[in-house]
Write a protein that holds these residues in place. Structure first.
Motif, PDB file in Angstrom:
ATOM      1  N   THR A  21      47.408 -27.152   5.091  1.00 41.57           N
ATOM      2  CA  THR A  21      47.076 -26.099   6.051  1.00 41.57           C
ATOM      3  C   THR A  21      47.007 -24.743   5.366  1.00 41.57           C
ATOM      4  N   ILE A  22      47.981 -24.476   4.496  1.00 43.80           N
ATOM      5  CA  ILE A  22      48.015 -23.157   3.852  1.00 43.80           C
ATOM      6  C   ILE A  22      46.813 -22.998   2.925  1.00 43.80           C
TER       7      ILE A  22
ATOM      8  N   LEU B 150      39.642 -16.773  -2.907  1.00 48.97           N
ATOM      9  CA  LEU B 150      39.713 -15.570  -3.732  1.00 48.97           C
ATOM     10  C   LEU B 150      41.128 -14.991  -3.730  1.00 48.97           C
ATOM     11  N   LEU B 151      41.742 -15.002  -2.531  1.00 48.47           N
ATOM     12  CA  LEU B 151      43.115 -14.495  -2.410  1.00 48.47           C
ATOM     13  C   LEU B 151      44.085 -15.354  -3.219  1.00 48.47           C
TER      14      LEU B 151
ATOM     15  N   LYS C 195      34.322 -26.345   3.680  1.00 52.10           N
ATOM     16  CA  LYS C 195      35.039 -25.505   2.723  1.00 52.10           C
ATOM     17  C   LYS C 195      34.194 -24.279   2.382  1.00 52.10           C
ATOM     18  N   PRO C 196      34.848 -23.130   2.254  1.00 53.99           N
ATOM     19  CA  PRO C 196      34.061 -21.949   1.916  1.00 53.99           C
ATOM     20  C   PRO C 196      33.660 -21.934   0.461  1.00 53.99           C
TER      21      PRO C 196
ATOM     22  N   ARG D 239      43.929 -24.540   3.073  1.00 55.31           N
ATOM     23  CA  ARG D 239      42.677 -24.471   3.814  1.00 55.31           C
ATOM     24  C   ARG D 239      42.598 -23.247   4.702  1.00 55.31           C
ATOM     25  N   GLY D 240      43.737 -22.603   4.961  1.00 55.86           N
ATOM     26  CA  GLY D 240      43.736 -21.495   5.900  1.00 55.86           C
ATOM     27  C   GLY D 240      43.612 -20.127   5.260  1.00 55.86           C
ATOM     28  N   THR D 241      43.638 -20.050   3.925  1.00 55.23           N
ATOM     29  CA  THR D 241      43.527 -18.747   3.278  1.00 55.23           C
ATOM     30  C   THR D 241      42.336 -18.768   2.319  1.00 55.23           C
ATOM     31  N   PRO D 242      41.710 -17.609   2.080  1.00 55.53           N
ATOM     32  CA  PRO D 242      40.546 -17.580   1.197  1.00 55.53           C
ATOM     33  C   PRO D 242      40.930 -17.922  -0.243  1.00 55.53           C
TER      34      PRO D 242
END
Lengths: 274, 250
Positions: free
Chosen positions: A87-88, A95-96, A273-274, A90-93
């Motif tokens: 979840t973490i 790049l970050l 996925k981005p 997949r839930g944050t960009p």
């Protein structure tokens, strides 16, 4: 020969002519004199991109199998952390995440003399270990979710049959469960690998010299904007095409006894996925 | 609460994240607002492009279908970062050339608008595929029945196709929305002040990298989890009156 006939429809011929005209116009009207000077660097960059893609996909897949396993059949103390990890990630960009590892760990490590004096320090001072770490964890996070569904989707009768033949649990997993699970999600994995390819240019922001970074350098040094970007897009298209070809070959090789309808569930999932 | 803060040594971090000027909290929240603005705009634009694109792919002529196939293939195979750079430079270049040709001065491109356009075009390609699949999943008899009753195309779209395909499209659209929120981070690279860039600026000027990146990660995660809940409601709402998929399958 239906493929060739489909290509020779009149509107397709016109489209191809327009495309050829565009390519010729690009070749003559745009500036390509920088190309010989930067060609070796570009080849090196392309190699770095492919290397990053292969290494992080393989490592990520190795991590994703236990992650998917833990979520599919694990007890709660294994499945809960695995689910939280997925979840973490997949839930944050991405790049970050890359910047967190590079700047965060990169500023933390030098504070410990043990790390600075260790054998690993010459590597930890470079950018690529952080790039590999971030991309691997990202791929593992997305694929862990895919593999959870894949493991759960394998017909229980197959596993019971393996056990009935006296296979040990490990053998059942290695010979039956894993191959069947992977085969069912191969189309999804192909899509995810293309998404991973599209994620690699992000590591250019932490000074890894892959092909995107090479094109930015050309842009910065020669003030030519469009030509390197166009060439870069073509390079990514080609690599994506090669990935698609490879995966469709694998799919064909393993599709002898595929259950009917197994493919329908996985179409259209390339956009996860981005 | 205070004892907990004391215990974990979080006092410094909290001071850095506070909303008043010595802290950077308000910068982060402003970045989050910009990110959400762009994500909403891009998702909306992507939906509009996707709806027309899906109809074009399904009902359009051969030329339109081929052009749309090129659009979706190229956009989905080239990294978003490269597309953003190409569209950003090409877009601002074109607008400036047009402005000069018409005798105006060069214009500054608004970052939010540019971001929405660029990400919207990218989202449109994915949305086209999602919506095309969803429309194809609608039993063709329903659409034919509406045609047989003489419904004009737009009314047919509004009254039959869109409501019937909603339940098939929601999971894919939820994915697209999550991609939109995360893709806004890419605009940091063209220097737009959204959450990720604000975070990096705060982190590099205070050297507290972990504090800020983890805080930004938590903000993104809150958005993701929150929208997961909302899309769960939407999916339930769009499935109302339909038999449960789960019971039907096994």
């Amino acid at each position: 020969m239906t493929g060739l006939r489909a290509l020779l429809q009149p509107h397709r011929l016109i489209l191809m002519a327009v495309f050829a005209a565009f390519v010729i116009w690009c070749a003559y009207a745009l500036r390509w004199d920088w190309l010989p000077k930067y060609a070796p660097l570009a080849v090196e960059g392309l190699w770095t991109t492919i290397w990053l893609l292969v290494v992080t996909s393989v490592l990520g897949m190795l991590l994703a199998i236990p992650l998917g396993m833990a979520q599919a059949i694990g007890p709660w103390y294994l499945s809960a952390p695995a689910r939280a990890f997925c979840t973490i990630i997949r839930g944050t960009p991405l790049l970050l995440q890359i910047w967190l590892f590079y700047y965060g760990l990169g500023s933390l490590f030098p504070q410990f003399p043990e790390i600075r004096n260790s054998e690993l320090w010459p590597y930890l001072r470079q950018a690529w270990p952080y790039a590999v770490l971030a991309l691997t964890l990202s791929y593992a996070g997305y694929e862990g979710e895919v593999m959870r569904g894949a493991f759960a989707g394998v017909d229980k009768g197959q596993l019971e049959a393996g056990r009935a033949f006296g296979m040990s649990r490990v053998t059942v997993f290695r010979r039956i469960w894993l191959p069947l699970a992977v085969r069912n999600v191969l189309p999804t994995l192909g899509g995810e690998t293309i998404l991973q390819l599209k994620a690699t240019p992000l590591v250019a922001t932490i000074t890894v010299m892959e092909i995107y970074a090479v094109s930015s350098r050309v842009r910065a040094e020669t003030f030519i904007v469009y030509e390197p970007l166009l060439l870069l897009a073509v390079a990514y298209l080609l690599v994506a095409g090669v990935i698609t070809l490879l995966f469709s070959r694998w799919e064909r090789r393993g599709s002898g006894a595929r259950a009917p309808g197994a493919t329908t569930a996985t179409t259209g999932q390339a956009a996860t996925k981005p | 609460m205070d004892a907990l803060v004391e215990f974990f040594g979080l006092a410094d971090s909290l001071k850095l994240l506070s909303l008043s000027p010595p802290g950077w909290g308000s910068n982060l929240l402003r970045g989050l607002l910009h990110s959400l603005q762009i994500a909403f705009g891009a998702f909306g634009l992507g939906l509009i492009i996707g709806l027309f694109g899906a109809c074009g792919k399904l009902y359009g002529g051969p030329v339109l279908r081929d052009l749309l196939a090129i659009y979706t293939t190229v956009i989905r195979a080239v990294p978003e970062l490269v597309l953003i750079l190409i569209l950003y430079y090409a877009g601002s270049d074109l607008i400036n050339k047009a402005a000069e040709a018409m005798g105006y001065d060069r214009v500054e491109i608004n970052g939010v608008i540019a971001g929405i356009w660029v990400l919207g075009l990218v989202q449109g390609a994915y949305a086209t595929e999602v919506l095309r699949g969803a429309i194809q999943a609608v039993p063709p008899g329903q659409i034919e029945a509406a045609r047989a009753f003489g419904m004009p195309p737009l009314l047919l779209m509004r009254r039959v196709t869109v409501p019937a395909m909603m339940s098939f499209a929601t999971p894919g659209l939820a994915n697209l929305w999550l991609i939109a929120t995360k893709d806004t981070a890419l605009l940091a690279i063209v220097g737009f002040n959204e959450l990720t860039l604000e975070t990096r600026q705060a982190a590099s000027s205070t050297r507290a990298y972990f504090t800020f990146f983890l805080a930004a990660g938590a903000l993104y995660l809150m958005v993701t989890l929150g929208s997961g809940v909302v899309f769960g409601w939407i999916e339930k709402w769009s499935r109302r009156g339909q038999p449960s998929l789960r019971e039907g399958r096994r």
